[in-house]
Design an enzyme around this catalytic site. Structure first.
Site, PDB file in Angstrom:
ATOM      1  N   ASN A 129       0.841  -1.194   0.000  1.00 11.00           N
ATOM      2  CA  ASN A 129       0.000   0.000   0.000  1.00 11.00           C
ATOM      3  C   ASN A 129       0.878   1.245   0.000  1.00 11.00           C
ATOM      4  O   ASN A 129       1.933   1.290   0.633  1.00 11.00           O
ATOM      5  CB  ASN A 129      -1.015  -0.002   1.146  1.00 11.00           C
ATOM      6  N   GLU A 141       0.500   5.186   0.630  1.00 10.71           N
ATOM      7  CA  GLU A 141      -0.389   6.235   1.133  1.00 10.71           C
ATOM      8  C   GLU A 141       0.101   7.616   0.692  1.00 10.71           C
ATOM      9  O   GLU A 141       1.171   7.764   0.090  1.00 10.71           O
ATOM     10  CB  GLU A 141      -0.493   6.116   2.651  1.00 10.71           C
ATOM     11  N   CYS A 192      -4.085   0.638  -2.515  1.00  6.26           N
ATOM     12  CA  CYS A 192      -3.936  -0.647  -1.821  1.00  6.26           C
ATOM     13  C   CYS A 192      -2.844  -1.518  -2.448  1.00  6.26           C
ATOM     14  O   CYS A 192      -2.579  -1.443  -3.657  1.00  6.26           O
ATOM     15  CB  CYS A 192      -5.242  -1.430  -1.873  1.00  6.26           C
ATOM     16  N   GLU A 217      -2.897  -4.741  -3.094  1.00  7.87           N
ATOM     17  CA  GLU A 217      -3.370  -5.697  -4.108  1.00  7.87           C
ATOM     18  C   GLU A 217      -3.427  -5.033  -5.477  1.00  7.87           C
ATOM     19  O   GLU A 217      -3.026  -5.614  -6.495  1.00  7.87           O
ATOM     20  CB  GLU A 217      -4.777  -6.199  -3.768  1.00  7.87           C
ATOM     21  N   CYS A 250     -10.187  -5.079   0.331  1.00  5.47           N
ATOM     22  CA  CYS A 250     -11.302  -4.130   0.293  1.00  5.47           C
ATOM     23  C   CYS A 250     -12.154  -4.361  -0.964  1.00  5.47           C
ATOM     24  O   CYS A 250     -11.758  -5.084  -1.894  1.00  5.47           O
ATOM     25  CB  CYS A 250     -10.793  -2.693   0.345  1.00  5.47           C
TER      26      CYS A 250
HETATM   27  N1  THU Z   1      -5.328  -1.405   2.313  1.00  7.80           N
HETATM   28  C1  THU Z   1      -4.768  -2.258   1.391  1.00  7.80           C
HETATM   29  O1  THU Z   1      -3.606  -2.089   1.003  1.00  7.80           O
HETATM   30  N2  THU Z   1      -5.520  -3.275   0.924  1.00  7.80           N
HETATM   31  C2  THU Z   1      -6.804  -3.518   1.284  1.00  7.80           C
HETATM   32  O2  THU Z   1      -7.447  -4.385   0.696  1.00  7.80           O
HETATM   33  C3  THU Z   1      -7.402  -2.771   2.385  1.00  7.80           C
HETATM   34  C4  THU Z   1      -6.683  -1.543   2.802  1.00  7.80           C
HETATM   35  C5  THU Z   1      -4.546  -0.279   2.789  1.00  7.80           C
HETATM   36  C6  THU Z   1      -5.037   1.058   2.306  1.00  7.80           C
HETATM   37  C7  THU Z   1      -4.498   1.972   3.385  1.00  7.80           C
HETATM   38  O3  THU Z   1      -3.162   2.319   3.032  1.00  7.80           O
HETATM   39  C8  THU Z   1      -4.455   1.113   4.632  1.00  7.80           C
HETATM   40  O4  THU Z   1      -4.561  -0.233   4.180  1.00  7.80           O
HETATM   41  C9  THU Z   1      -5.570   1.404   5.611  1.00  7.80           C
HETATM   42  O5  THU Z   1      -6.806   1.380   4.991  1.00  7.80           O
END
Ligand code: THU
Length: 137
Positions: free
Chosen positions: A48, A50, A59, A61, A90
């Site tokens: 991920n 940010e 994310c 994935e 998600c």
């Molecule tokens: N996140 C992912 O990388 N994958 C997911 O399927 C769910 C959420 C990340 C996004 C964000 O950087 C952190 O987790 C918190 O939501």
């Protein structure tokens, strides 16, 4: 659902655990690592990423899938997703997975590398909106 061996599963999870170390998650502190096995046999990792502008976070994935697609891959055998607590992909990531096949195996594991859930994209996103729904001629 048995398209990959136990050894391949362990390898994907191990790579996702390792990739997770590179997560850029300084706002949520929730680090996610992914490892995607393409039908070609190549493996693509993702983390991920940010951003100070929160809605632009991406994310792990989807990073892995977009890396793979941008290298010419469109068929995926399995994806491992690793978080500290075995969190589930998600909805947006499920939709992106569905675009490339409902049979892809999804391995959800924790940062110790323990497999907590094995399912398919079809299991995770029943009723997915798919390319065929567009009726484009
Ligand atoms: N996140 C992912 O990388 N994958 C997911 O399927 C769910 C959420 C990340 C996004 C964000 O950087 C952190 O987790 C918190 O939501």
């Amino acid at each position: 659902m048995d398209k990959i061996t136990g050894e391949q599963e362990q390898d994907l999870i191990r790579r996702a655990v390792k990739a997770r170390e590179l997560a850029y998650a300084q706002y949520s502190k929730y680090r996610v690592g992914a490892a995607l096995l393409a039908a070609s046999g190549q493996i693509f990792t993702g983390v991920n990423v940010e951003n100070a502008a929160y809605p632009t976070c991406m994310c792990a994935e989807r990073v892995a899938i977009y890396k793979a697609v941008s290298e010419g891959e469109r068929q995926f055998t399995a994806i491992a997703v690793v978080t500290a607590n075995g969190g589930s992909p998600c909805g947006s990531c499920r939709q992106v997975m569905a675009e490339f096949g409902l049979d892809t195996v999804v391995l959800i594991a924790n940062s110790e590398g323990q497999l907590l859930q094995k399912s398919t994209v079809a299991d995770l996103l029943p009723g997915a909106f798919l390319p065929g729904d567009l009726n484009i001629r």
